[in-house]
Structures are given as structure tokens and as C-alpha cells.
Design a protein around this motif. Structure first.
Motif, short mmCIF file in Angstrom:
data_model
loop_
_atom_site.label_atom_id
_atom_site.label_comp_id
_atom_site.label_asym_id
_atom_site.label_seq_id
_atom_site.Cartn_x
_atom_site.Cartn_y
_atom_site.Cartn_z
N ASN A 1 0.84 -1.20 0.00
CA ASN A 1 0.00 0.00 0.00
C ASN A 1 0.88 1.26 0.00
O ASN A 1 0.66 2.20 -0.76
N LEU A 2 1.93 1.24 0.84
CA LEU A 2 2.82 2.40 0.91
C LEU A 2 3.50 2.70 -0.42
O LEU A 2 3.80 3.84 -0.72
N VAL A 3 3.80 1.65 -1.18
CA VAL A 3 4.44 1.91 -2.48
C VAL A 3 3.41 1.96 -3.61
O VAL A 3 3.77 1.97 -4.79
N GLY A 4 2.13 1.99 -3.25
CA GLY A 4 1.06 2.20 -4.24
C GLY A 4 0.76 1.00 -5.10
O GLY A 4 0.34 1.14 -6.24
N LEU A 5 0.98 -0.20 -4.57
CA LEU A 5 0.74 -1.39 -5.39
C LEU A 5 -0.25 -2.36 -4.75
O LEU A 5 -0.28 -3.54 -5.11
N ASP A 6 -1.07 -1.87 -3.85
CA ASP A 6 -1.99 -2.79 -3.17
C ASP A 6 -3.10 -3.31 -4.08
O ASP A 6 -3.81 -4.23 -3.72
N ASP A 7 -3.18 -2.74 -5.29
CA ASP A 7 -4.16 -3.29 -6.24
C ASP A 7 -3.51 -4.29 -7.21
O ASP A 7 -4.12 -4.72 -8.17
N LYS A 8 -2.25 -4.65 -6.95
CA LYS A 8 -1.55 -5.55 -7.87
C LYS A 8 -1.09 -6.85 -7.17
O LYS A 8 -0.22 -7.55 -7.67
N LEU A 9 -1.73 -7.14 -6.04
CA LEU A 9 -1.24 -8.24 -5.19
C LEU A 9 -1.07 -9.57 -5.91
O LEU A 9 -0.12 -10.30 -5.66
N ASP A 10 -2.00 -9.88 -6.83
CA ASP A 10 -1.99 -11.21 -7.42
C ASP A 10 -1.30 -11.28 -8.77
O ASP A 10 -1.24 -12.33 -9.39
N LEU A 11 -0.74 -10.15 -9.21
CA LEU A 11 -0.01 -10.18 -10.48
C LEU A 11 1.37 -10.80 -10.27
O LEU A 11 1.87 -10.88 -9.16
N PHE A 12 1.99 -11.17 -11.39
CA PHE A 12 3.34 -11.73 -11.34
C PHE A 12 4.32 -10.70 -11.88
O PHE A 12 3.93 -9.80 -12.64
N PRO A 13 5.59 -10.80 -11.50
CA PRO A 13 6.56 -9.77 -11.90
C PRO A 13 6.54 -9.42 -13.39
O PRO A 13 6.62 -8.24 -13.75
N HIS A 14 6.38 -10.43 -14.27
CA HIS A 14 6.44 -10.12 -15.71
C HIS A 14 5.24 -9.29 -16.16
O HIS A 14 5.25 -8.74 -17.26
N GLN A 15 4.23 -9.17 -15.32
CA GLN A 15 3.05 -8.37 -15.68
C GLN A 15 3.18 -6.91 -15.23
O GLN A 15 2.26 -6.13 -15.38
N LEU A 16 4.35 -6.58 -14.67
CA LEU A 16 4.57 -5.23 -14.15
C LEU A 16 5.64 -4.50 -14.95
O LEU A 16 6.53 -5.12 -15.53
N SER A 17 5.59 -3.16 -14.92
CA SER A 17 6.67 -2.37 -15.53
C SER A 17 7.90 -2.46 -14.63
O SER A 17 7.81 -2.89 -13.47
N GLY A 18 9.04 -2.01 -15.17
CA GLY A 18 10.28 -2.03 -14.38
C GLY A 18 10.14 -1.23 -13.09
O GLY A 18 10.58 -1.66 -12.02
N GLY A 19 9.50 -0.07 -13.19
CA GLY A 19 9.33 0.78 -12.02
C GLY A 19 8.48 0.10 -10.95
O GLY A 19 8.77 0.18 -9.75
N MET A 20 7.44 -0.60 -11.41
CA MET A 20 6.58 -1.31 -10.44
C MET A 20 7.35 -2.46 -9.80
O MET A 20 7.21 -2.72 -8.61
#
Ligand SMILES: Nc1ncnc2c1ncn2[C@@H]1O[C@H](COP(=O)(O)OP(=O)(O)O)[C@@H](O)[C@H]1O
Ligand SMILES: [Mg+2]
Length: 262
Positions: free
Chosen positions: A124-143
Motif C-alpha cells: 500500500n505504501l508503495v502504491g501497489l496494493d491493487d496488484k497483489l496477485d499479479l506476477f513480476p512479468h506483468q509489471l513495468s520495471g518501475g513497479m
């Protein structure tokens, strides 16, 4: 707990590596202290021994001589007090965002429910609490780097060591994450050692810059950055520090004039 407490004492570190039967001194007489909550940058060219120094600080690598004292204890091996954040994020591709952050809390005896709560808190602090179930390859480098930051923070370490953590990111994402790190650091009062070859990054983030020179790697100069945070990269005081550091690396020599012999 006082903010001026000494957190890290580095005393006279020396380190050599032997490659093809030839021994080379990589680090020479490295000494510095840090207080709790301080951010320092170690700035130097590629190959000058920055990563080796970080590995010694967190106990992954042993020095030939010298000691590192972390929060009163000599560092002999890696511990939970000190975590490392890498340039390539170091996430486990087969684990979800949430499971990656929970990783550091496994084997701690913290019950699964509480582990999950803590991981979600830091995501939540890093603004990713809506991405809990995604896998690393589904995220940008910054995420992905934000997941790695959450994974470091969830362990509530005394010290975070960052090895060129933003080097693989584009300028805008880098600036954004630098601000996030500052915000979180102020909240958690973590002590941070940042290794970088990016002069602006060093000035923007740190209370003190240690300038390293190579062959052997040594601290050439310590520079206090006496500017209040958040800092303005375009301010003339910021430029003044850039100029000092440029001079240290001889980056501001005028181009030689070209003589034409016609
Ligand atoms: N495990 C190792 N074995 C042998 N040589 C190494 C090892 N790790 C680093 N070196 C050498 O030490 C020097 C400094 O490396 P490093 O600490 O990675 O520099 P930097 O992070 O500043 O680029 C390099 O010449 C590198 O080849
Ligand atoms: Mg390195």
C-alpha cells in the motif's frame, strides 16, 4: 533511541581478489561512520569496488582486514537488520507480488495472517496494493522495483543497501521512485547506503556523498550536502554541488580547441 546514534562503523577495510593467479587490491583503507537515519551515497565509476563494498557491509563478502560494526555488532554474515536492494529487482518470477513481499517474513515465526497484513501494508505504501496477485512479468520495471522496495521495508531493517537501484529505469520513473524512497525513508527512519554512478541521484538523495576513486577503490572525498529536502534539481545550490563533483571526476574540462593546419 536517538537519531544521532551511530548505526554503522566501517573501519579500515581492505579487500583483494585473485583473478587468473594475479591478486588485485579492490578496496583500500575504507573507513566511515553513519548515524541512524542518515542517507549516504557512494559515488564512483564502474569497477571501482562499490558493489564489493556493499557486499562486505551486509556480510555477503568478507574483507581481508578491517571490520564493519552494525548497530553495535561486528558483521560476520548476512542478517535481517540489513537488506540489499538490487538494480535487477531480484524478484521471484513464479511468485505473485504479494508472495514476493511476504518472502522476507517466512521463517520468522510470524503467523501467515499477520505476514499477509504486513505485506499488504507495505505494498500500500508503495502504491501497489491493487496488484497483489499479479506476477513480476506483468509489471513495468518501475513497479517491479517498488515491489522490491516493499519487500525490503516489510522486514523493517535498520539499514537498506541499494546497489544502483534505479539504473535500469527511465528518467521519469527514476525521479518518481527517488521521491518515494525519500518519503518512505523519512517515515521509517531507515539508514540507507546508496551506490550509484549517477551524480544527480547522489546529490538529490543523500546527506553525504562519498566519492570513490579506482585502482584500488578508495574514498577520495566526503562531501556533505547541506540542502534541505526535498531538493530542487534546477536550483543553483544543487548546480554548485554538481560542479564540485564534476571537478572531482574531471568531467568539466573544456574541449581541446581544434587546430587546422591547412
Ligand atoms: N567475486 C569476485 N572475484 C574476483 N574479482 C571480483 C569479484 N567481484 C568483483 N571483482 C572485481 O572487483 C572489481 C570491482 O568490482 P565491483 O565491486 O563490482 O565494482 P563496481 O560495483 O564499482 O562496478 C572489478 O575489477 C571486478 O572484476
Ligand atoms: Mg556494481
Amino acid at each position: 533511541m536517538h537519531l544521532d546514534e551511530t548505526m554503522i562503523q566501517v573501519n579500515q577495510l581492505n579487500k583483494s581478489f585473485t583473478n587468473s593467479g594475479y591478486s588485485e587490491q579492490i578496496l583500500k583503507d575504507i573507513s566511515f561512520n553513519m548515524t541512524r537515519g542518515e542517507i549516504i551515497s557512494i559515488l564512483g565509476k564502474s569497477g571501482c569496488g562499490k558493489s564489493t563494498l556493499l557486499k562486505i557491509l551486509c556480510g555477503f563478502e568478507k574483507p581481508d582486514s578491517g571490520t564493519v560494526i552494525l548497530n553495535g555488532d561486528v558483521v560476520e554474515r548476512p542478517s535481517r537488520q540489513c537488506v540489499m536492494l538490487f538494480q535487477n529487482y531480484g524478484l521471484m518470477p513464479w511468485r505473485s507480488v504479494l508472495k514476493n513481499v511476504e518472502l522476507g517474513l517466512e521463517d520468522t515465526g510470524i503467523p501467515p495472517e499477520r505476514r499477509r497484513e504486513k505485506a499488504i501494508h507495505y505494498l500500500n505504501l508503495v502504491g501497489l496494493d491493487d496488484k497483489l496477485d499479479l506476477f513480476p512479468h506483468q509489471l513495468s520495471g518501475g513497479m517491479q522495483q517498488r515491489v522490491a522496495i516493499a519487500r525490503a521495508l516489510v522486514m523493517q531493517p535498520e539499514v537498506i543497501l541499494m546497489d544502483e537501484p534505479f539504473a535500469a529505469l527511465d528518467t521519469f520513473t527514476r525521479y518518481h521512485l527517488q521521491n518515494e524512497v525519500l518519503r518512505l525513508q523519512q517515515k521509517e527512519k531507515t539508514t540507507i547506503v546508496l551506490v550509484t554512478h549517477d551524480i544527480d541521484e547522489a546529490i538529490y538523495l543523500s546527506d553525504r556523498v562519498l566519492i570513490m576513486h579506482a585502482n584500488p577503490g578508495r574514498i577520495h572525498r566526503e562531501l556533505n550536502i547541506d540542502l534541505s529536502k526535498p531538493r530542487d534539481r534546477s536550483h543553483e545550490d544543487f548546480q554548485r554541488y554538481r560542479k564540485i563533483i564534476f571537478e572531482e571526476f574531471h568531467l568539466n574540462q573544456p574541449k581541446p580547441s581544434i587546430e587546422y593546419n591547412i
